[in-house]
Scaffold this motif. Structure first.
Motif, PDB file in Angstrom:
ATOM      1  N   LYS A 187      14.592 -14.633  31.339  1.00  0.00           N
ATOM      2  CA  LYS A 187      13.525 -14.787  32.334  1.00  0.00           C
ATOM      3  C   LYS A 187      13.924 -14.278  33.714  1.00  0.00           C
ATOM      4  CE  LYS A 187      11.041 -16.811  29.255  1.00  0.00           C
ATOM      5  NZ  LYS A 187      10.459 -15.906  28.309  1.00  0.00           N
ATOM      6  N   ASP A 188      15.230 -14.192  33.967  1.00  0.00           N
ATOM      7  CA  ASP A 188      15.740 -13.740  35.260  1.00  0.00           C
ATOM      8  C   ASP A 188      15.714 -12.212  35.299  1.00  0.00           C
ATOM      9  OD1 ASP A 188      17.283 -12.950  37.468  1.00  0.00           O
ATOM     10  OD2 ASP A 188      18.702 -14.609  37.225  1.00  0.00           O
ATOM     11  N   HIS A 189      14.820 -11.643  36.106  1.00  0.00           N
ATOM     12  CA  HIS A 189      14.644 -10.188  36.157  1.00  0.00           C
ATOM     13  C   HIS A 189      15.892  -9.465  36.655  1.00  0.00           C
ATOM     14  CE1 HIS A 189      10.506 -10.476  34.984  1.00  0.00           C
ATOM     15  NE2 HIS A 189      10.260 -11.334  35.941  1.00  0.00           N
ATOM     16  N   GLN A 190      16.651 -10.089  37.537  1.00  0.00           N
ATOM     17  CA  GLN A 190      17.887  -9.463  38.012  1.00  0.00           C
ATOM     18  C   GLN A 190      18.905  -9.337  36.875  1.00  0.00           C
ATOM     19  OE1 GLN A 190      18.974 -11.857  41.420  1.00  0.00           O
ATOM     20  NE2 GLN A 190      18.035 -10.381  42.829  1.00  0.00           N
TER      21      GLN A 190
ATOM     22  N   VAL B 277      18.172  -9.116  33.684  1.00  0.00           N
ATOM     23  CA  VAL B 277      17.650  -8.086  32.789  1.00  0.00           C
ATOM     24  C   VAL B 277      17.985  -6.704  33.346  1.00  0.00           C
ATOM     25  CG1 VAL B 277      15.560  -7.058  31.791  1.00  0.00           C
ATOM     26  CG2 VAL B 277      15.812  -9.547  31.856  1.00  0.00           C
ATOM     27  N   TRP B 278      17.782  -6.525  34.645  1.00  0.00           N
ATOM     28  CA  TRP B 278      18.078  -5.238  35.287  1.00  0.00           C
ATOM     29  C   TRP B 278      19.559  -4.886  35.113  1.00  0.00           C
ATOM     30  CZ3 TRP B 278      14.920  -1.587  36.760  1.00  0.00           C
ATOM     31  CH2 TRP B 278      15.373  -0.568  37.564  1.00  0.00           C
TER      32      TRP B 278
END
Length: 141
Positions: free
Chosen positions: A113-116, A118-119
């Motif tokens: 859920k943490d977009h950072q 995932v990036w």
């Protein structure tokens, strides 16, 4: 044995594998019993036989256990490899034989859920893929 049954374990089989994964040295049945939580030796021996048949463990050496020669076992793969194969095996049964590496990675990325994070993972994957491409290119020469 069918492929899909290889990674489906009983709780006792999994307990024994966890004990073997945690050990630096190969273990005999009695060594597993000593480290296990209420594992009777007869159960351990039966489970070892089943795990051997599935090739999830192997006999690493023959050692003396007291005055008796005994087999000492090691897992055939790391816990990480086992869990990855078990996941892919389960997904292949659900999705069919077309379940791919891309779907595998996408499933894990989709859980975060943490977009950072995932990036960051995508960046690491890009680096891994570039190295793998180079490796394949060099083998093709």
């Amino acid at each position: 044995m069918k492929k899909e049954q290889t990674y489906k374990l009983t709780n006792r089989e999994y307990d024994i594998l966890r004990i073997l994964w945690a050990s630096e040295d190969p273990l005999t049945a009695s060594g597993i019993v000593e480290r296990g939580n209420d594992l009777p030796v007869n159960t351990v021996q039966a489970m070892l036989k089943r795990l051997l048949k599935r090739e999830l463990i192997h006999v690493d050496q023959i050692v003396y256990s007291g005055t008796v020669l005994s087999r000492a076992y090691r897992p055939s793969m790391s816990q990480e490899d086992f869990e990855t194969r078990r996941y892919v095996d389960n997904m292949s049964r659900i999705q069919g034989e077309d379940f791919s590496c891309s779907q595998f990675v996408a499933a894990f990325l989709g859980q975060e859920k943490d977009h950072q994070k995932v990036w960051k993972e995508i960046g690491e994957l890009e680096s891994l893929l570039a190295r793998k491409k180079q490796e394949i290119k060099e083998k093709g020469r």
